[in-house]
Design a protein around this motif. Structure first.
Motif, mmCIF file in Angstrom:
data_model
loop_
_atom_site.group_PDB
_atom_site.id
_atom_site.type_symbol
_atom_site.label_atom_id
_atom_site.label_comp_id
_atom_site.label_asym_id
_atom_site.label_seq_id
_atom_site.Cartn_x
_atom_site.Cartn_y
_atom_site.Cartn_z
ATOM 1 N N PHE A 150 73.880 7.172 -74.503
ATOM 2 C CA PHE A 150 73.096 7.750 -75.586
ATOM 3 C C PHE A 150 72.479 9.068 -75.152
ATOM 4 O O PHE A 150 71.288 9.194 -75.003
ATOM 5 N N ALA A 151 73.347 10.045 -74.919
ATOM 6 C CA ALA A 151 72.878 11.404 -74.707
ATOM 7 C C ALA A 151 72.897 12.043 -76.088
ATOM 8 O O ALA A 151 73.714 11.682 -76.933
ATOM 9 N N THR A 152 71.999 12.970 -76.314
ATOM 10 C CA THR A 152 71.872 13.477 -77.680
ATOM 11 C C THR A 152 73.155 14.155 -78.166
ATOM 12 O O THR A 152 73.479 14.054 -79.344
ATOM 13 N N TYR A 153 73.898 14.806 -77.258
ATOM 14 C CA TYR A 153 75.085 15.518 -77.739
ATOM 15 C C TYR A 153 76.169 14.562 -78.252
ATOM 16 O O TYR A 153 77.082 14.964 -78.953
ATOM 17 N N ARG A 156 75.642 12.269 -80.417
ATOM 18 C CA ARG A 156 75.299 12.106 -81.829
ATOM 19 C C ARG A 156 75.574 10.702 -82.397
ATOM 20 O O ARG A 156 76.269 10.547 -83.408
ATOM 21 N N SER A 160 73.806 8.851 -84.077
ATOM 22 C CA SER A 160 73.280 8.546 -85.412
ATOM 23 C C SER A 160 73.955 9.361 -86.509
ATOM 24 O O SER A 160 73.528 9.307 -87.664
ATOM 25 N N ALA A 171 70.745 4.760 -72.410
ATOM 26 C CA ALA A 171 70.230 6.117 -72.240
ATOM 27 C C ALA A 171 69.675 6.169 -70.820
ATOM 28 O O ALA A 171 69.217 5.145 -70.296
ATOM 29 N N ASP A 212 65.388 9.740 -70.111
ATOM 30 C CA ASP A 212 65.823 10.572 -71.227
ATOM 31 C C ASP A 212 65.155 10.094 -72.516
ATOM 32 O O ASP A 212 65.653 9.205 -73.205
ATOM 33 N N PRO A 224 64.653 11.598 -75.559
ATOM 34 C CA PRO A 224 65.424 11.724 -76.808
ATOM 35 C C PRO A 224 66.536 10.676 -76.900
ATOM 36 O O PRO A 224 66.784 10.129 -77.981
ATOM 37 N N GLY A 225 67.149 10.355 -75.769
ATOM 38 C CA GLY A 225 68.199 9.337 -75.759
ATOM 39 C C GLY A 225 67.643 7.971 -76.133
ATOM 40 O O GLY A 225 68.246 7.233 -76.919
ATOM 41 N N PHE A 233 67.056 7.763 -79.800
ATOM 42 C CA PHE A 233 68.308 7.531 -80.523
ATOM 43 C C PHE A 233 68.632 6.041 -80.575
ATOM 44 O O PHE A 233 69.023 5.519 -81.608
ATOM 45 N N ASP A 281 75.909 19.074 -88.217
ATOM 46 C CA ASP A 281 75.825 17.621 -88.385
ATOM 47 C C ASP A 281 76.176 17.212 -89.814
ATOM 48 O O ASP A 281 76.914 16.252 -90.030
#
Ligand SMILES: *Cc1c(COP(=O)(O)O)cnc(C)c1O
Length: 721
Positions: free
Chosen positions: A507-510, A512, A514, A542, A546, A548-549, A552, A648
């Protein structure tokens, strides 16, 4: 006579006829041999499941009466003898791809350095894709007979297990690495003493003991500083993979790079090629320079030799994936070291300077790129992106001439193929198909598989995934780790007949995760369709640091808990190799939605495709070169969108449209026998086009040709002077 095993584990007493079970359990060869796996499973199927397919633990825990019984069971003994015979034939290695292709290279020995190795779930020394690639690399090198030794770390403090709290937050649980339950042995020097090395650190010397794991014909050596001679802080030095602060990280990389070279020397090995798999181990370059300069060569000679015998693979375009150490952090560790290289501090630090950000510190990727004769990215697209990213290291060269090539990653087919698919391929492609997995001609025969038979296997694999999901939920419930409010999210209501999408990745933001929730109304519509329902299984960790991860995961988990979404979404905790196998083999479609060009390659989609699970993905990484218009689905990413949000929105629109217009109708269009003919056409195309190109066999052969061949044929200064 067979080599004895100095297992650090508890002694296992096996009846006379079965003593070599222990030897089989201590060579990971078993993990990609269906017959060997079945043999262990047959000892005690329930225990096999409970140990997550760990034969070392199985042999420790199985009831002695059971073993005595098997020892007298002619059917078991026959199977056991057959497995031993294939093992002995394999290990004897009389004729291999390497021996028939490179008979002139008796000196070849490749040293492959990596901070992580994903060999099997019972050896928790990996975190994700990079490690699993390294594990697949070792297995394929073994299969091809390529002389290779691998170097990595033990992480005794444990493996990061993911738990999701009832509120939907990822919690990290570290389970100490129980070596006793792993196939890990003590490594010995040629004189028979336990192998250990010393590495200078400011004000002290750190000792590392060396362990080994047999991966078929390949040995993987692991450094471990958890010994009583070391101060407490140093004992924990390689405690956790990617744990600790920047200084711990620096020390780990010194251990791996510099210590790793010393390990190979202590073992009496003289590699002809040194492969730096990602920048973490790039300090090996410095240690080899030091050795040569100390042996009397000029720095220039040493550098030329190191360069021609070093290969470097870079694995990510994400800037945070490249280690940079501040100079004042480097100083105490390398004072004195640069003298031994015959360099000033400035010249030394220059080796790791990225011209675009000279003040940032010592960049491990810059060091590796400068000092390696062969550099590559891990897909065609990633090669291109890397040439742009690192072009300033070659000032004056036009970007297309920057000497960074690409070797696209591939997977070790025998590891990732479901036993049921393996049987199907053996029947229709030939029993030796894994030997020819990189030959497109073999895969043309995929059309010979009757649709009904293929469909039956695909359905069976999905039922297996569903029952795995329910077993886990039930076990969590019994152990009290699964809260009542989590039963829904854990997938207990999933339906084996419904079209099932798998989305499992870090679950790294890149990545995506979601994206598919961009329009809840539209998604809900698909999930709720009583005739053609869709369901999605998520999994992934994640990095604990992290935020942000983690956020997510929280978002996705909240949707999975939402009654309004009908129990058609599930989140499987603790994504690891074990879970990954069930997922890539059991779902119907593999979804991937990275923000281009951040996905360097991606390999989970390759694993899925090999098992007849087509890919639905943004055109990035391997899919850029893998997609041919008929073997899956591509989201043509909006590269020129005005901003990330606009991108997105556009990508989500494409995703929904592909699901609504192509994927779902095709899956549910059945003939009179209930078989989705059109769907199976895509399944077959996915297998036929993906398997030969994105397998580790093709990858290893390419590395041998592109990166290793000329360096192995060049003489070293030591031999010529
Ligand atoms: C294959 C695999 C990965 C890498 O998959 P990507 O497609 O690169 O995200 C990560 N984790 C596990 C457990 C895997 O099996």
């Amino acid at each position: 006579m067979h080599e004895s095993h100095q297992a650090s584990g508890i002694p296992v007493t096996l009846p006379g006829g079965l003593v070599r079970l222990q030897e089989l359990a201590h060579n990971l060869w078993w993990s990609w041999q269906p017959e060997a796996r079945r043999l262990f499973e047959g000892i005690d199927p329930i225990l096999w499941q409970l140990t997550h397919h760990n034969p070392v633990k199985l042999l420790q825990d199985v009831k002695p009466e059971r073993l005595t019984g098997l020892n007298e069971d002619p059917v078991f003994i026959r199977r056991y003898s057959a497995v031993l015979k294939s093992y002995d034939d394999y290990m004897a290695a009389s004729s291999t791809w390497f021996s028939s292709h490179s008979p002139q290279s008796p000196q070849t020995l490749i040293a492959y350095f990596s901070a992580e190795f994903g060999i099997h779930n019972s050896i928790p020394i990996y975190s994700g894709g990079l490690g699993i690639l390294a594990g697949d690399y070792c297995k394929e090198a073994s299969d091809l007979g390529i002389p290779l030794v691998a170097l990595g770390f033990m992480y005794p403090q444990g493996y990061f297990h993911q738990r999701i709290s009832p509120e939907g937050w990822q919690e990290a649980e570290y389970e100490p690495f129980n070596q006793v339950e792993s196939p890990i042995d003590v490594a010995s020097t040629p004189s028979g003493s336990p192998c250990l090395v010393r590495i200078e650190m400011p004000g002290r010397t750190v000792v590392a003991v060396v362990r080994q794991i047999r991966v078929g014909r390949v040995r993987l050596y692991l450094l471990d500083t958890n010994v009583t001679d070391n101060a407490p802080g140093d004992r924990e030095l390689c405690g956790r993979l990617y744990g600790g602060d920047q200084e711990v990280r620096l020390r780990q990389e010194i251990l791996l790079g510099i210590g790793g070279v010393r390990v190979l020397r202590a073992l009496g090995l003289a590699p002809s090629v040194w492969h730096v798999n990602e920048g973490h181990s790039a300090f090996l370059i410095l240690e080899r320079l030091r050795e040569l300069v100390q042996a009397g060569h000029s720095y220039a000679e040493a550098a030329a030799h190191v360069r021609q015998s070093t290969a470097f693979t870079t694995h990510t375009p994400v800037p945070a994936g490249h280690d940079v150490f501040p100079r004042d952090l480097m100083d105490p560790y390398f004072q004195g070291y640069w003298d031994q290289l015959g360099l000033t501090r400035e010249a030394f630090l220059e080796l790791g300077t990225h011209p675009d950000s000279p003040d940032a510190g010592f960049n491990m990727t810059a060091l590796a790129m400068r000092m390696s004769g062969h550099v590559n990215g891990v897909s065609r697209e990633h090669g291109r992106v890397s040439r742009g990213m690192w072009r300033s290291l070659w000032p004056g060269l036009p970007e297309e001439h920057v000497p960074i090539r690409s070797v696209t990653n591939g997977i070790h087919a025998p590891t990732w193929i479901a036993a049921e698919m393996n049987e199907l391929y053996s029947k229709y492609l030939g029993p030796e198909w894994t030997e020819h997995v990189d030959d497109p001609a073999v895969w043309q025969r995929i059309t010979d598989i009757p649709d009904g038979e293929l469909w039956a296997v695909r359905q069976a694999l999905k039922r297996k995934l569903m029952s795995h999901i329910r077993d886990r939920a039930r076990a969590g419930w019994l152990q009290g780790t699964l809260h009542a409010s989590q039963a829904l999210a854990s997938g207990t209501l999933l339906e084996p007949e419904a079209l099932t999408i798998g989305f499992a990745r870090r679950f790294a933001t890149y990545k995506r995760a979601s994206l598919i929730f961009s329009s809840l109304v539209r998604l809900q519509h698909l999930l709720h369709d009583p005739w053609r329902p869709l369901q999605i299984v998520f999994a992934g960790k994640a990095h604990p640091a992290d935020e942000p991860g983690r956020l997510f995961i929280h978002q996705v988990y909240s949707f999975c808990k939402d009654h309004g979404l009908g129990g058609r979404l599930a989140f499987l905790e603790d994504y690891d190799m074990h879970t990954a196998k069930y997922l890539v083999q059991g779902v119907d479609v593999w979804l991937n939605t990275p923000r281009p060009p951040m996905e360097a390659c991606g390999t989970s989609g390759q694993k899925a495709a090999l098992n007849g699970v087509p890919h639905l993905s943004v055109l990035d990484g391997w899919w850029q070169e893998g997609y041919d218009g008929a073997n899956g689905w591509a989201i043509p990413s909006a590269q020129n969108a005005s901003d990330a949000d606009a991108q997105d929105r556009e990508d989500a629109e494409h995703l929904y449209r592909i699901l609504e217009q192509d994927v779902i109708p095709l899956y549910y269009t059945r003939d009179r026998d209930g078989i989705p003919r059109g769907w199976l056409q895509i399944v077959k195309d996915a297998i036929r086009t993906t398997a030969p190109r994105f397998c580790a066999r093709r990858m290893l052969k390419e590395y041998m040709e592109l990166l290793y061949t000329d360096s192995t044929q060049r003489a070293s200064p030591r031999q010529t002077s």
